[in-house]
Design an enzyme around this catalytic site. Structure first.
Site, short mmCIF file in Angstrom:
data_model
loop_
_atom_site.label_atom_id
_atom_site.label_comp_id
_atom_site.label_asym_id
_atom_site.label_seq_id
_atom_site.Cartn_x
_atom_site.Cartn_y
_atom_site.Cartn_z
N TYR A 199 15.44 30.73 4.56
CA TYR A 199 14.30 31.48 5.08
C TYR A 199 14.47 31.73 6.57
CZ TYR A 199 11.51 30.78 0.85
OH TYR A 199 11.04 30.81 -0.43
N LYS A 240 0.84 -1.21 0.00
CA LYS A 240 0.00 0.00 0.00
C LYS A 240 0.88 1.26 0.00
CE LYS A 240 -0.40 -0.04 5.04
NZ LYS A 240 -1.19 -0.53 6.18
#
Ligand SMILES: *Cc1c(COP(=O)(O)O)cnc(C)c1O
Length: 338
Positions: free
Chosen positions: A248, A33
């Protein structure tokens, strides 16, 4: 673009260890999955099939359809079928959804043995069998999921006992309602290794096959090896002078003159942003400043760096689990089998 390598030898080594525990590779249902835990659905299905694995577990119908040719049996955990296919089995997670499955669908009934997430309650077993019969579905298996098999506690034991009762009741109900012999399974990776003598019809194995199972020391399984490594390439380099800041918010300040390079792996690609300023690669290269959307900076001048080769280690730095690290990796990242 960053890229991923998948180590085939390590994967086969892990499957050897798992097959020893299940006693036969026929009982391994490989959980594929979520893009095979970020490893790449097609890549892992191909390798598993080459090894001789015949069973797989996925989340959706679409995932199952895309790997149908590789397996004899695929269990879909959470979806409703679109058309009939004899290889696919669908999970019933709730009494209220039984009427949604088309007549003739091969189904497996999930029973809640204590996790209280998905599955019908034990007290609803008879109603479930009744509804399955009324809707003309074909019931093949009854299964459950452990909530704490990876913890050293009594949890595993009582849940195992509850499943024993579910089994007994289901066998009687199957007779009463005229279903064929049922199969039973309850084990994920951790639970599989808790059995001293595994005797269920299959084990649903995910994280152990990917070599990233985390167990307390007393339960540790030797020899499982991670198979996924992630590399990033340099976009640009610069010299920072002592006191200059990078990225940043300027959250990293150079302690001395240094070379900083920016690499092409950012949070949009699956690099968890909360690792900013608190991660060092396996080769000792320090991540500096905030992780950006498409890139991240390291104290390095190398053209290429190994970001991680063991999801458990980077998970520890990020205060999470290897599952989240792996499934965060975007499907567009190139995956090479080595
Ligand atoms: C994901 C999943 C597994 C696999 O768990 P691992 O811990 O990765 O082995 C097994 N069973 C179910 C129902 C799952 O959802």
């Amino acid at each position: 673009m960053a890229y991923i390598t998948l180590n085939k030898n390590n994967f086969f080594n892990n499957l050897d260890i798992i097959a020893k525990q299940t006693k036969t590779k026929d009982k391994i249902a490989l959980v594929l999955k979520d893009n095979a835990y970020g490893h790449g659905l097609k890549e892992m299905a191909t390798l598993a099939s080459e090894y001789g694995i015949q069973k797989a577990v996925v989340r959706t119908d679409a995932e199952a359809k895309s790997i149908e040719k590789f397996f004899e049996y695929i269990l879909v955990l959470c979806d409703i079928p679109t058309n009939n296919c004899t290889k696919l089995r669908y999970t019933i997670n709730d009494l209220a959804t039984i009427h949604l499955f088309p007549k003739g669908t091969l189904v497996e009934l999930k029973v809640d043995s204590g996790m209280h997430r998905n599955g019908i309650a034990m007290s609803e077993l008879k109603s479930a069998f009744c509804k399955i019969k009324e809707n003309e579905l074909i019931l093949e298996a009854v299964f459950t999921h452990h909530r704490s098999a990876d913890e050293l506690s009594s949890e595993w034991f009582w849940q195992k006992n509850t499943f024993k009762k579910i089994k007994k009741e289901s066998i009687a109900l199957a007779k009463e309602f005229g279903f064929g012999a049922l199969r039973f399974h309850s084990s994920n990776s951790a639970a599989l290794f808790r059995h001293t003598s595994f005797d269920e019809d299959m084990a649903r194995v995910g994280i152990a096959a990917y070599g990233c199972m985390q167990f307390p020391n007393a339960l540790k399984i030797e020899g499982l090896q991670p198979i996924l490594s992630l590399y990033a390439n340099k976009i640009s380099s610069r010299e920072l002078h002592k006191g200059e800041c990078i990225g940043y918010g300027g959250t990293y300040e150079a302690k001395q003159n240094c070379i900083v390079s920016n690499y092409n792996f950012g949070y949009a690609d699956g690099f968890l942003r909360n690792l900013s300023n608190r991660y060092t690669t396996p080769k000792g290269v320090e991540l500096v400043g905030r992780i950006s959307m498409d890139n991240s900076s390291f104290l390095s001048d190398d053209e290429e760096i190994l970001v991680f080769n063991d999801a458990r280690e980077i998970a520890t730095s990020a205060d999470t689990i290897s599952y989240e690290i792996l499934t965060s990796l975007k499907s567009y990242i190139k995956r090479d089998i080595i």
